[in-house]
Design a protein around this motif. Structure first.
Motif, short mmCIF file in Angstrom:
data_model
loop_
_atom_site.label_atom_id
_atom_site.label_comp_id
_atom_site.label_asym_id
_atom_site.label_seq_id
_atom_site.Cartn_x
_atom_site.Cartn_y
_atom_site.Cartn_z
N PHE A 168 -28.32 -12.39 -1.46
CA PHE A 168 -27.44 -13.79 -0.99
C PHE A 168 -26.03 -13.46 -1.28
CE2 PHE A 168 -25.68 -17.59 -2.09
CZ PHE A 168 -25.93 -18.47 -0.84
N THR A 169 -25.71 -12.98 -2.47
CA THR A 169 -24.14 -12.97 -2.78
C THR A 169 -23.59 -11.81 -1.90
OG1 THR A 169 -24.29 -11.26 -4.59
CG2 THR A 169 -24.44 -13.78 -5.27
N GLY A 228 -32.96 -11.46 5.79
CA GLY A 228 -33.39 -12.86 5.18
C GLY A 228 -32.44 -12.94 4.07
N ALA A 229 -31.38 -12.42 3.97
CA ALA A 229 -30.44 -12.73 2.91
C ALA A 229 -29.86 -13.98 2.86
CB ALA A 229 -29.08 -11.65 3.15
N ALA A 230 -29.75 -14.63 3.95
CA ALA A 230 -29.02 -16.23 4.23
C ALA A 230 -29.92 -17.19 3.48
CB ALA A 230 -28.92 -16.35 5.74
N LEU A 234 -19.67 -11.74 2.65
CA LEU A 234 -19.60 -11.34 4.20
C LEU A 234 -19.03 -12.74 5.01
CD1 LEU A 234 -22.47 -9.41 5.61
CD2 LEU A 234 -20.12 -9.02 5.80
N ARG A 235 -19.81 -13.57 4.65
CA ARG A 235 -19.34 -15.05 5.46
C ARG A 235 -17.76 -15.21 5.14
NH1 ARG A 235 -22.98 -19.66 6.72
NH2 ARG A 235 -21.34 -21.43 6.42
N ARG A 236 -17.33 -15.19 3.89
CA ARG A 236 -15.96 -15.10 3.71
C ARG A 236 -15.08 -14.17 4.40
NH1 ARG A 236 -12.74 -17.83 4.61
NH2 ARG A 236 -10.51 -17.64 3.78
N GLY A 237 -15.54 -13.12 4.30
CA GLY A 237 -14.94 -11.73 5.34
C GLY A 237 -14.59 -12.39 6.53
N ILE A 238 -15.82 -12.77 7.03
CA ILE A 238 -15.69 -13.17 8.43
C ILE A 238 -14.69 -14.34 8.88
CG2 ILE A 238 -17.14 -14.21 10.46
CD1 ILE A 238 -19.29 -12.48 9.40
#
Lengths: 195, 195
Positions: free
Chosen positions: A160-161, A149-151, A166-170
């Motif tokens: 969340f952070t 549920g982090a998103a 992670l999103r940026r890493g991807i």
DNA sequence: ATCTCCATGTAACTCGTTACATGATTTT
DNA sequence: AAAATCATGTAACGAGTTACATGGAGAT
């Protein structure tokens, strides 16, 4: 007083505070984390970490408790203080001081017109493999984070952070991967027979 | 002999060779270039460059000609040697040694759950502006490069590797920009009234 | 007159990496 | 029995930044 100490801290100091703000740990724990989880955007070896923890303690930004350890020396567990959280908060608000982006792969590609196509292709294949592997681990972690549920957590939730970085890493790995593949195809097309 | 010298050169040495492989120049020229064109993937100040050029000359990877300069000291113009080109070529073929990706913005975002949303938003807006500006200059340069036929040049043409690195720069800025915008919207949505 | 650009260097310092040094517990 | 993990530190070196120092030529 807080402002003065904040100005003299190196970025590594804030990286340590950022980790300790989530949970207390030993220097060893922090060293381990600075190799993998946030190691992806801030790396450091233990020889840099132990002295820095000492300086943070002098500034009262962290506190430590010693216990008899299994090694020759006592094991110290560090925890962030209120002053430490305040310093971290103040630092986050300040604009990033951008220092030289240093990217060895890009530099090599920039210079690659002097090299043989086969050598350049070899370089690109290795980079490609590395980015593909990195991407796979990020995707797995993102899946785990989403399941937890982090998103959908609020920005005041560390989960969340985690998810945001992670999103940026991807995105980063995907972008590099696509570029490596484009370039490799381009180089291979121009020099057939060096696959 | 070449192998031994290649192993002891720092990356900056190769960055200088990469620039001199394109055209000769003074230390001042190189310092200027390491702030803008390739400065985007390898930066250095002149205080690092001058001594490094000296070491490259000792190794016979570059050669210099002095002329009476307008300053107190003579102006030295450096050119790459055949050994220098060979060393650069050998280096391009070796795999990149990846050292810690250090990204202060990501680290701040990772820690931003302790901060006030307004501070985080401020941070993101600044980063966004920076990346937008950078992207604009890259796009302009790419347009110029394309007009000069760089996109269709062979990989053995320095104009092509210019274009290739530019392409990555654009992808990088676009990716960051999109991420900054996504995060800013996400943070703003969770904390209305701190725009 | 002052400012910016050209042009070169050194010195002091900080940051980062690699190597040295020690030693108990747990796993293979 | 050997290796990995836990756990802490120091020393030496290399890389990078900031500040010091100098001075002519051309533009504002």
């Amino acid at each position: 007083v807080t402002a003065a100490s904040a100005e003299t801290l190196p970025t590594l100091g804030y990286a340590l505070l950022a980790l300790l703000a989530r949970q207390p740990g030993t220097g060893y724990d922090l060293a381990r984390q600075l190799k993998d989880p946030i190691g992806l955007f801030w790396e450091a070896g233990h020889s840099q970490i132990y002295p820095q923890l000492g300086r943070l303690e002098e500034l009262r930004l962290v506190r430590s408790r010693s216990a008899r350890g299994r090694g020759p020396r006592p094991t110290k567990t560090y925890a962030i203080t209120l002053r430490g959280v305040a310093a971290l908060r103040a630092w986050v608000g300040q604009p990033v001081r951008r220092r030289g982006g240093r990217d060895e792969l890009l530099l090599k590609v920039y210079a690659s017109w002097v090299a043989e196509p086969a050598a350049t292709l070899q370089l690109l294949r290795e980079a490609e493999a590395h980015h593909a592997a990195q991407l796979a681990t990020y995707l797995a972690r993102r899946a785990a984070a989403q399941a937890a549920g982090a998103a959908d957590a609020p920005p005041s939730d560390p989960r969340f952070t985690d998810y945001a970085t992670l999103r940026r890493g991807i995105g980063h790995e995907r972008g590099r991967l696509a570029w490596c593949r484009w370039l490799a195809r381009r180089v291979a097309r121009a020099a057939p027979g060096s696959a």
